[in-house]
Design a protein around this motif. Sequence first.
Motif, PDB file in Angstrom:
ATOM      1  N   ASP A   1     -12.926  45.775  72.749  1.00 26.16           N
ATOM      2  CA  ASP A   1     -11.809  44.898  72.374  1.00 26.16           C
ATOM      3  C   ASP A   1     -12.219  43.420  72.450  1.00 26.16           C
ATOM      4  OD1 ASP A   1     -10.172  47.062  71.961  1.00 26.16           O
ATOM      5  OD2 ASP A   1      -9.258  46.984  73.960  1.00 26.16           O
TER       6      ASP A   1
ATOM      7  N   TYR B   1     -14.478  42.535  69.479  1.00 23.18           N
ATOM      8  CA  TYR B   1     -13.665  42.357  68.262  1.00 23.18           C
ATOM      9  C   TYR B   1     -12.982  40.978  68.277  1.00 23.18           C
ATOM     10  CZ  TYR B   1      -9.588  42.853  65.198  1.00 23.18           C
ATOM     11  OH  TYR B   1      -8.615  42.647  64.239  1.00 23.18           O
ATOM     12  N   GLU B   2     -12.435  40.596  69.436  1.00 17.23           N
ATOM     13  CA  GLU B   2     -11.736  39.316  69.558  1.00 17.23           C
ATOM     14  C   GLU B   2     -12.686  38.146  69.327  1.00 17.23           C
ATOM     15  OE1 GLU B   2      -8.726  37.129  72.778  1.00 17.23           O
ATOM     16  OE2 GLU B   2      -9.854  38.924  73.349  1.00 17.23           O
TER      17      GLU B   2
END
Length: 391
Positions: free
Chosen positions: A323, A326-327
């Motif tokens: 996550d 991705y950020e």
Amino acid sequence: MMSYMRVSPRRYQNQMKDKRKYHIIIGSRAFFESKLPDSQESNAANSFLELVRLSDAARQNGRTIDERANVLVVKNDNYHGIVNTAHDRLGPLIEDLTTASAEIYLHNPPRILKEYLRNQRSCSTIELDTSLEDYSMVRNPSVFATKMKKISSKIFGQQAAIEEISKSLWYLTIVKRKKPYVIMLYGNSSLGKTELVREIAENFFGGKQLEKHLSMFKNNGYSEYFFGDAPNRRSLGFDLLERESNLIFFDELDKCPDYFFSAFYTLFDNVEFKDAIYDVDTSGIVIILTSNYHTEEDMKQHLGLPIFYRINKFVHFDDFDGDTIYEIVKNEISARKDEYSDKLAPEMVYAAVSPLILASGENARTIKRKVQQVIEELLFREVQEKDSDRA
């Protein structure tokens, strides 16, 4: 019966008038310049070295210097402009260059000059005052949460580290601590350690810090910097005196040869740092270290216990999960939109870069490199297609 010599008021005034007045100013260059008379701030910046040059030339010709200064400004880097042997007689040298009633402004003088002036003052032959720069961090509890929220928004995937740093910064906000506070940020490379230090500087130290990259100090040829062996060379003591805030950042301690560690023993553990040339008041400083060690046990083994036990706080930086990766990818593409927005859409960049991004093992540098690679590839492809159409 004891007799006393009567001194007339006029004679007493003349004696006082003939005393040199020394102003020692400890702090950054900006602070020093703020303490100078307006007429001297720019005009007398190099007057000391110029007078030394004229004095040397006169002496070589068997003469004495014709003119002496009524006002003398000695900046801290002026001490580097004279030979080593001249440092032993800095006080008499300044007297040779000035009138008996001169005003003399000294920026971060070395120990030998300060001791000379204190002896002169004890004999009542000079007047002496000292100005010290205030390096206080921002201590406003009412805005602390806002500042930490701002920092947290800039650092990806390190909430546990942010929470630990928050505890330390809150402690430093509400207590009066003299002894240096030392924090070690550790973990793999490019996870946000340096970015966090710079955010702390921005929000709590007026955007200012003394930053040293210890990976550059590779051999014992740099010992003069850490220990101040040569009086006309830059040293750690010199830089600490010239600092603009009480935040000190030593990057990559793990890359620094261990024979320099003894300089850190004193710095980490005392409110005064001494090298061979300078005395530095380090009360209240915050020292942040970074390293690529994975565990505290690694640090004990490689740094040694004397350094390890002088560190107040250890903050681990976790590897990025999927996550967070991705950020960071989305943020990097958005942050660089001005470079390519007239030719590419962010969605195009993301679609091209996402197959190159791993679900784990990425860091900020690898992501930046891959986004850069994709932007270059897409822009070049556009040129190739235009050339093909024209053909």
